[in-house]
Scaffold this motif. Structure first.
Motif, PDB file in Angstrom:
ATOM      1  N   GLY A 394      18.372  -6.006   1.805  1.00 37.07           N
ATOM      2  CA  GLY A 394      19.411  -6.019   0.793  1.00 37.07           C
ATOM      3  C   GLY A 394      18.911  -6.028  -0.637  1.00 37.07           C
ATOM      4  N   THR A 395      17.605  -6.197  -0.844  1.00 39.71           N
ATOM      5  CA  THR A 395      17.060  -6.190  -2.198  1.00 39.71           C
ATOM      6  C   THR A 395      16.781  -4.765  -2.660  1.00 39.71           C
ATOM      7  N   ILE A 396      16.679  -4.592  -3.961  1.00 39.66           N
ATOM      8  CA  ILE A 396      16.319  -3.298  -4.544  1.00 39.66           C
ATOM      9  C   ILE A 396      14.890  -3.400  -5.059  1.00 39.66           C
ATOM     10  N   GLU A 397      14.036  -2.529  -4.566  1.00 35.11           N
ATOM     11  CA  GLU A 397      12.620  -2.539  -4.914  1.00 35.11           C
ATOM     12  C   GLU A 397      12.265  -1.239  -5.638  1.00 35.11           C
ATOM     13  N   GLU A 398      11.466  -1.356  -6.691  1.00 36.15           N
ATOM     14  CA  GLU A 398      10.957  -0.158  -7.355  1.00 36.15           C
ATOM     15  C   GLU A 398       9.664   0.263  -6.677  1.00 36.15           C
ATOM     16  N   ILE A 399       9.622   1.490  -6.200  1.00 38.23           N
ATOM     17  CA  ILE A 399       8.423   1.966  -5.522  1.00 38.23           C
ATOM     18  C   ILE A 399       7.816   3.131  -6.298  1.00 38.23           C
ATOM     19  N   LEU A 400       6.529   3.307  -6.108  1.00 37.61           N
ATOM     20  CA  LEU A 400       5.828   4.483  -6.608  1.00 37.61           C
ATOM     21  C   LEU A 400       5.648   5.424  -5.431  1.00 37.61           C
ATOM     22  N   VAL A 401       6.265   6.605  -5.508  1.00 40.04           N
ATOM     23  CA  VAL A 401       6.244   7.561  -4.393  1.00 40.04           C
ATOM     24  C   VAL A 401       4.835   8.149  -4.264  1.00 40.04           C
ATOM     25  N   ASP A 402       4.247   8.051  -3.058  1.00 39.94           N
ATOM     26  CA  ASP A 402       2.889   8.565  -2.897  1.00 39.94           C
ATOM     27  C   ASP A 402       2.734   9.638  -1.824  1.00 39.94           C
ATOM     28  N   GLY A 403       3.852  10.048  -1.174  1.00 35.28           N
ATOM     29  CA  GLY A 403       3.732  11.185  -0.276  1.00 35.28           C
ATOM     30  C   GLY A 403       4.440  11.001   1.044  1.00 35.28           C
ATOM     31  N   PRO A 404       4.243  11.938   1.976  1.00 39.98           N
ATOM     32  CA  PRO A 404       4.926  11.891   3.267  1.00 39.98           C
ATOM     33  C   PRO A 404       4.499  10.708   4.119  1.00 39.98           C
ATOM     34  N   SER A 405       5.422  10.235   4.923  1.00 41.72           N
ATOM     35  CA  SER A 405       5.102   9.226   5.924  1.00 41.72           C
ATOM     36  C   SER A 405       4.215   9.847   6.999  1.00 41.72           C
ATOM     37  N   LYS A 406       3.322   9.057   7.551  1.00 41.32           N
ATOM     38  CA  LYS A 406       2.413   9.569   8.589  1.00 41.32           C
ATOM     39  C   LYS A 406       3.161   9.912   9.871  1.00 41.32           C
ATOM     40  N   ARG A 407       4.274   9.238  10.137  1.00 46.71           N
ATOM     41  CA  ARG A 407       4.979   9.423  11.404  1.00 46.71           C
ATOM     42  C   ARG A 407       5.961  10.580  11.385  1.00 46.71           C
ATOM     43  N   ASP A 408       6.520  10.870  10.224  1.00 53.84           N
ATOM     44  CA  ASP A 408       7.562  11.891  10.151  1.00 53.84           C
ATOM     45  C   ASP A 408       7.539  12.493   8.756  1.00 53.84           C
ATOM     46  N   GLU A 409       7.209  13.782   8.629  1.00 54.28           N
ATOM     47  CA  GLU A 409       7.110  14.422   7.317  1.00 54.28           C
ATOM     48  C   GLU A 409       8.458  14.532   6.608  1.00 54.28           C
ATOM     49  N   ARG A 410       9.554  14.354   7.344  1.00 52.17           N
ATOM     50  CA  ARG A 410      10.869  14.344   6.697  1.00 52.17           C
ATOM     51  C   ARG A 410      11.079  13.044   5.927  1.00 52.17           C
ATOM     52  N   GLU A 411      10.299  12.043   6.260  1.00 53.45           N
ATOM     53  CA  GLU A 411      10.359  10.762   5.564  1.00 53.45           C
ATOM     54  C   GLU A 411       9.181  10.662   4.599  1.00 53.45           C
ATOM     55  N   TRP A 412       9.440  10.064   3.473  1.00 51.84           N
ATOM     56  CA  TRP A 412       8.391   9.831   2.502  1.00 51.84           C
ATOM     57  C   TRP A 412       8.156   8.331   2.373  1.00 51.84           C
ATOM     58  N   LYS A 413       7.086   7.990   1.688  1.00 49.67           N
ATOM     59  CA  LYS A 413       6.763   6.577   1.524  1.00 49.67           C
ATOM     60  C   LYS A 413       6.271   6.301   0.110  1.00 49.67           C
ATOM     61  N   GLY A 414       6.320   5.049  -0.241  1.00 51.22           N
ATOM     62  CA  GLY A 414       5.777   4.580  -1.510  1.00 51.22           C
ATOM     63  C   GLY A 414       5.413   3.121  -1.361  1.00 51.22           C
ATOM     64  N   ARG A 415       4.978   2.509  -2.465  1.00 44.81           N
ATOM     65  CA  ARG A 415       4.609   1.096  -2.420  1.00 44.81           C
ATOM     66  C   ARG A 415       5.298   0.340  -3.546  1.00 44.81           C
ATOM     67  N   THR A 416       5.649  -0.892  -3.254  1.00 42.30           N
ATOM     68  CA  THR A 416       6.129  -1.791  -4.289  1.00 42.30           C
ATOM     69  C   THR A 416       4.932  -2.296  -5.085  1.00 42.30           C
ATOM     70  N   ASP A 417       5.196  -2.957  -6.195  1.00 39.93           N
ATOM     71  CA  ASP A 417       4.059  -3.493  -6.955  1.00 39.93           C
ATOM     72  C   ASP A 417       3.395  -4.644  -6.208  1.00 39.93           C
ATOM     73  N   THR A 418       4.081  -5.203  -5.202  1.00 45.83           N
ATOM     74  CA  THR A 418       3.480  -6.229  -4.355  1.00 45.83           C
ATOM     75  C   THR A 418       2.761  -5.633  -3.146  1.00 45.83           C
ATOM     76  N   ASN A 419       2.575  -4.327  -3.172  1.00 42.93           N
ATOM     77  CA  ASN A 419       1.763  -3.598  -2.186  1.00 42.93           C
ATOM     78  C   ASN A 419       2.424  -3.450  -0.826  1.00 42.93           C
ATOM     79  N   LYS A 420       3.737  -3.536  -0.781  1.00 45.32           N
ATOM     80  CA  LYS A 420       4.443  -3.331   0.483  1.00 45.32           C
ATOM     81  C   LYS A 420       4.824  -1.859   0.635  1.00 45.32           C
ATOM     82  N   VAL A 421       4.607  -1.319   1.820  1.00 45.04           N
ATOM     83  CA  VAL A 421       4.933   0.073   2.113  1.00 45.04           C
ATOM     84  C   VAL A 421       6.429   0.200   2.369  1.00 45.04           C
TER      85      VAL A 421
END
Length: 470
Positions: A394-421
């Motif tokens: 339910g929280t809103i996190e600011e992420i830095l987008v770093d590219g496709p997810s390893k499991r599914d290229e339709r999904e992307w991933k990023g990291r929070t400043d606390t290093n959470k994927v």
């Protein structure tokens, strides 16, 4: 070019060997310091006409940049060298080099008759690589492993080939001499780069649109240069560009000062994430490890971090089965893990390393006991990480987008400043974008979320949520 799996061996086109500029291929094993060193190696080789390649079959020079922290890391390299002998047979002019900590530790053993290795170079001798490679082409094997008290590669701009994140080495070596660690013997004593040089490199990275920089050192918070400490360096780097996130690793609890914690709290673009290795929850074991702090001091530092940086994320290193470790020592480690409630941990069985003081202590904890203790540590840490991540629902996190997810290229991933994927379904985001994401699912390792627009509205509704009853 990093941590490759064993792969099917391609047919090499022998005519391609003489076509165009010579090419160098680097495989990197181990820590982020090795990642940064590989970029230095590529820069050194590129300055003499070698182009980097990600295709091992196209290479005229193959370097393995190695790690010696644990025995299984070295065994991987020996296996990989057997694999690489295929390329050597197919291309007789190919030069194979073994670099880094394993090169420093084993030295001439790696150049024995019949070895596929032509060049062995330690972490402080990368400037010698072009000459040694030239000599190897004439049949002369080369060894350069002398440690230096001054080498920092301060004048060499690492060759970074891709991405939005950069590793930036600010110091080399270590003076702590933990009894289990080979780093002081493979990377030498501590020496720091000049603050002005580091700031200039950060400015260059900002000009090339890098969005995240990690400052590296074996014990980065012992940095000292011309009266500046690590807190001074961190502030100077953060001031270059507020759009660039600043991280650092690895810290030593003894050098985690109030000034450093206060500096982190003062700068919005210094990430609220600290990797703070504890290794054991037993003061007796910590003393045997020569870790130079107590559990009480460690917990006091953790409390200060949590006081000044609410919501800061902590990770750590844990060794299971250090010599003479008892069940009570192990229990104390489990209790410390639960008390700190780490978001992540690197957890290992003790691996004896020659030339360390712990080697003389013997290896008296049976492997099955080590394995059982490690499994218990992993179970406790996984449960804590899952519980921590559930709090983000339910929280809103600011992420830095770093590219496709390893499991599914339709999904992307990023990291929070606390290093959470954080994983999300891609729409029109680009790598390097900062993106608000509302978290709707969490596991021990990953958060899953929905990107929001500038008004805070979902850009779309994930299928898994749309399918849920109202």
């Amino acid at each position: 070019m990093t941590n490759p799996e064993m792969i099917a061996l391609p047919v090499i086109d022998m005519q391609a060997e003489t076509a165009g500029p010579r090419k160098v291929y680097v495989e990197t094993y181990g820590c982020q310091m090795n990642e940064a060193d590989s970029e230095i190696v590529l820069s050194v080789m590129n300055s003499t006409g070698y182009e980097p390649t990600g295709d091992i079959a196209a290479a005229d020079v193959i370097f393995l940049n190695t790690c010696s922290i644990r025995d299984n890391a070295e065994q991987r390299i020996h296996g990989r060298l057997t694999n690489i002998s295929y390329y050597k047979k197919q291309k007789p002019g190919l030069v194979v080099g073994l670099l880094g900590c394993m090169a420093e530790r084993l030295r001439k053993q790696l150049l024995q008759e019949g070895s596929v290795v032509d060049v062995v170079v330690g972490p402080d001798q990368y400037r010698s690589l072009p000459d040694l490679v030239d000599e190897a082409r004439t049949g002369t094997k080369g060894l350069a492993v002398k440690l230096s008290r001054v080498e920092t590669y301060d004048d060499i701009t690492p060759l970074r080939t891709e991405g939005i994140s950069a590793w930036l080495s600010v110091m080399r070596g270590c003076d702590k001499f933990c009894t289990f660690c080979v780093v002081p013997f493979t990377r030498g004593r501590e020496r720091s780069r000049a603050l002005e040089s580091i700031v200039r490199e950060v400015e260059e990275l900002a000009g090339h649109n890098f969005r995240e920089i990690t400052l590296l050192g074996q014990n980065v918070n012992s940095y000292r240069s011309d009266g500046n400490d690590f807190a001074d360096l961190l502030a100077a780097v953060a001031a270059v560009d507020p759009a660039i996130r600043i991280r650092y690793t690895t810290s030593h609890p003894q050098d985690m000062s109030d000034k450093l914690i206060e500096t982190m709290a003062a700068w919005k673009n210094i990430c609220n994430y600290i990797h703070l290795p504890v290794q054991s929850g037993s003061n007796r074991v910590l003393k045997l490890m020569n870790r130079t702090y107590t559990v009480e001091h460690y917990l006091e530092r953790v409390g200060r971090i949590q006081e000044l940086i609410p919501g800061a994320s902590l990770s750590t290193d844990i060794i299971a089965g250090f010599p003479t470790e008892t069940e009570d020592d192990h229990k104390r480690t489990l209790e410390l893990i639960a008390r700190v409630a780490y978001d992540g941990a690197y957890m290992f069985k003790y691996s004896p390393r020659e030339n360390t003081k712990a080697w003389a202590m013997g290896d008296d904890v049976p492997e099955e006991v080590k394995g059982r203790r490690l499994a218990e540590i992993i179970d406790v840490q996984r449960e804590i990480a899952n519980r921590n991540n559930q709090r983000h629902l339910g929280t809103i996190e600011e992420i830095l987008v770093d590219g496709p997810s390893k499991r599914d290229e339709r999904e992307w991933k990023g990291r929070t400043d606390t290093n959470k994927v954080v994983v999300f379904t891609r729409s029109d985001q680009q790598i390097g974008d900062y993106l608000p994401v509302k978290i709707h699912k969490a596991t021990a390792a990953t958060l899953y979320g929905t990107p929001l627009d500038s008004e805070g509205r979902p850009l779309y509704i994930p299928l898994e949520m749309a399918a849920q009853p109202a």
